[in-house]
Scaffold this motif. Structure first.
Motif, PDB file in Angstrom:
ATOM      1  N   ASN A  30      21.115  -3.264  41.293  1.00  0.00           N
ATOM      2  CA  ASN A  30      23.082  -3.341  40.967  1.00  0.00           C
ATOM      3  C   ASN A  30      23.282  -4.878  40.350  1.00  0.00           C
ATOM      4  O   ASN A  30      23.707  -5.224  40.345  1.00  0.00           O
ATOM      5  CB  ASN A  30      23.485  -2.408  42.044  1.00  0.00           C
ATOM      6  N   ALA A  31      22.143  -5.992  41.684  1.00  0.00           N
ATOM      7  CA  ALA A  31      22.695  -7.276  41.469  1.00  0.00           C
ATOM      8  C   ALA A  31      21.079  -8.029  42.200  1.00  0.00           C
ATOM      9  O   ALA A  31      20.696  -7.237  42.864  1.00  0.00           O
ATOM     10  CB  ALA A  31      23.836  -7.638  41.992  1.00  0.00           C
ATOM     11  N   MET A  32      21.191  -8.973  41.399  1.00  0.00           N
ATOM     12  CA  MET A  32      20.235  -9.919  42.272  1.00  0.00           C
ATOM     13  C   MET A  32      20.548 -11.769  42.214  1.00  0.00           C
ATOM     14  O   MET A  32      21.430 -11.891  40.979  1.00  0.00           O
ATOM     15  CB  MET A  32      18.990  -9.481  41.761  1.00  0.00           C
ATOM     16  N   GLY A  33      19.863 -11.868  43.809  1.00  0.00           N
ATOM     17  CA  GLY A  33      20.779 -13.465  43.039  1.00  0.00           C
ATOM     18  C   GLY A  33      19.955 -14.248  44.437  1.00  0.00           C
ATOM     19  O   GLY A  33      18.432 -13.697  44.772  1.00  0.00           O
ATOM     20  N   TRP A  34      20.691 -15.775  44.015  1.00  0.00           N
ATOM     21  CA  TRP A  34      19.847 -17.153  44.820  1.00  0.00           C
ATOM     22  C   TRP A  34      20.589 -17.178  45.986  1.00  0.00           C
ATOM     23  O   TRP A  34      22.023 -17.629  45.150  1.00  0.00           O
ATOM     24  CB  TRP A  34      19.427 -18.085  44.231  1.00  0.00           C
ATOM     25  N   TYR A  35      20.749 -17.803  47.423  1.00  0.00           N
ATOM     26  CA  TYR A  35      20.767 -18.424  47.977  1.00  0.00           C
ATOM     27  C   TYR A  35      20.082 -19.940  48.241  1.00  0.00           C
ATOM     28  O   TYR A  35      19.286 -19.916  48.229  1.00  0.00           O
ATOM     29  CB  TYR A  35      21.752 -17.626  48.796  1.00  0.00           C
ATOM     30  N   ARG A  36      20.756 -20.732  49.568  1.00  0.00           N
ATOM     31  CA  ARG A  36      19.602 -21.700  49.011  1.00  0.00           C
ATOM     32  C   ARG A  36      20.629 -22.325  51.184  1.00  0.00           C
ATOM     33  O   ARG A  36      21.626 -22.123  51.220  1.00  0.00           O
ATOM     34  CB  ARG A  36      20.025 -23.020  48.776  1.00  0.00           C
ATOM     35  N   GLN A  37      19.620 -22.504  51.952  1.00  0.00           N
ATOM     36  CA  GLN A  37      20.024 -23.449  53.143  1.00  0.00           C
ATOM     37  C   GLN A  37      19.820 -24.314  53.194  1.00  0.00           C
ATOM     38  O   GLN A  37      18.218 -24.414  53.512  1.00  0.00           O
ATOM     39  CB  GLN A  37      19.175 -22.257  54.330  1.00  0.00           C
ATOM     40  N   ALA A  38      20.369 -25.466  53.375  1.00  0.00           N
ATOM     41  CA  ALA A  38      19.772 -26.967  53.323  1.00  0.00           C
ATOM     42  C   ALA A  38      19.437 -27.478  55.218  1.00  0.00           C
ATOM     43  O   ALA A  38      20.507 -26.383  55.754  1.00  0.00           O
ATOM     44  CB  ALA A  38      20.846 -27.941  53.132  1.00  0.00           C
ATOM     45  N   PRO A  39      19.174 -28.388  55.862  1.00  0.00           N
ATOM     46  CA  PRO A  39      18.932 -28.182  57.152  1.00  0.00           C
ATOM     47  C   PRO A  39      20.055 -28.804  57.768  1.00  0.00           C
ATOM     48  O   PRO A  39      21.126 -29.324  57.696  1.00  0.00           O
ATOM     49  CB  PRO A  39      17.493 -29.743  57.629  1.00  0.00           C
ATOM     50  N   GLY A  40      20.425 -28.180  58.790  1.00  0.00           N
ATOM     51  CA  GLY A  40      22.063 -28.251  59.805  1.00  0.00           C
ATOM     52  C   GLY A  40      22.627 -26.945  59.075  1.00  0.00           C
ATOM     53  O   GLY A  40      24.163 -27.502  59.048  1.00  0.00           O
ATOM     54  N   LYS A  41      22.729 -26.436  57.658  1.00  0.00           N
ATOM     55  CA  LYS A  41      23.916 -26.069  56.837  1.00  0.00           C
ATOM     56  C   LYS A  41      24.015 -23.993  57.140  1.00  0.00           C
ATOM     57  O   LYS A  41      22.928 -24.139  57.258  1.00  0.00           O
ATOM     58  CB  LYS A  41      24.166 -26.641  55.583  1.00  0.00           C
ATOM     59  N   GLN A  42      25.020 -23.750  57.037  1.00  0.00           N
ATOM     60  CA  GLN A  42      25.084 -21.999  56.445  1.00  0.00           C
ATOM     61  C   GLN A  42      24.233 -21.845  55.466  1.00  0.00           C
ATOM     62  O   GLN A  42      24.451 -23.018  54.255  1.00  0.00           O
ATOM     63  CB  GLN A  42      26.443 -21.732  56.649  1.00  0.00           C
ATOM     64  N   ARG A  43      23.396 -20.730  55.265  1.00  0.00           N
ATOM     65  CA  ARG A  43      23.212 -20.186  53.784  1.00  0.00           C
ATOM     66  C   ARG A  43      24.285 -20.251  53.170  1.00  0.00           C
ATOM     67  O   ARG A  43      25.635 -19.752  53.137  1.00  0.00           O
ATOM     68  CB  ARG A  43      22.118 -18.648  53.583  1.00  0.00           C
ATOM     69  N   GLU A  44      23.782 -20.475  51.650  1.00  0.00           N
ATOM     70  CA  GLU A  44      25.342 -19.929  50.412  1.00  0.00           C
ATOM     71  C   GLU A  44      25.032 -20.007  49.562  1.00  0.00           C
ATOM     72  O   GLU A  44      23.760 -19.900  49.198  1.00  0.00           O
ATOM     73  CB  GLU A  44      26.183 -22.088  50.485  1.00  0.00           C
TER      74      GLU A  44
END
Length: 119
Positions: free
Chosen positions: A31-45
């Motif tokens: 139904n959906a696909m996506g990309w997320y990212r997580q930098a050091p010390g930060k939450q996944r966005e």
């Protein structure tokens, strides 16, 4: 359902990268696909998502620089990233939501691929 991401690496600021993520397993539909990212010390966005109908959503920080697309026949999602900035440095994770062949819903994550942008 498994997701295999690839395409990360080291690039200079202003450069480009293309990430790919292929879904495999007993998939009835996605139904959906996506990309997320997580930098050091930060939450996944959230970076970008795309629905089966082609509706796209982008984080404000990547609008105009990143483009998400899919190959529905291959159950693969891509993100083309241009004009990369050091702030884009992060581990990028792909995500897929859909229905398995046994008609149960699934939400799966890829293993993450590192993107490093040097200044």
């Amino acid at each position: 359902v498994q997701l295999q991401a690839s395409g990360g690496g080291l690039v200079q600021a202003g450069g480009s990268l293309r990430l790919s993520c292929a879904a495999s397993g007993t998939i009835l539909s996605i139904n959906a696909m996506g990309w997320y990212r997580q930098a050091p010390g930060k939450q996944r966005e959230l970076v970008a998502t795309i629905t089966r109908g082609g509706n796209k959503k982008y984080a404000d920080s990547v609008k105009g620089r990143f483009t998400i697309s899919t190959d529905n026949l291959k159950n693969t999602v891509y993100v083309q990233m241009v004009s990369l900035e050091p702030e884009d440095t992060a581990v990028y994770f792909c995500n897929a939501e859909g229905v398995r062949s046994d008609f149960l819903p699934f939400v799966s994550w890829g293993q993450g691929t590192q993107v490093t942008v040097s200044s």
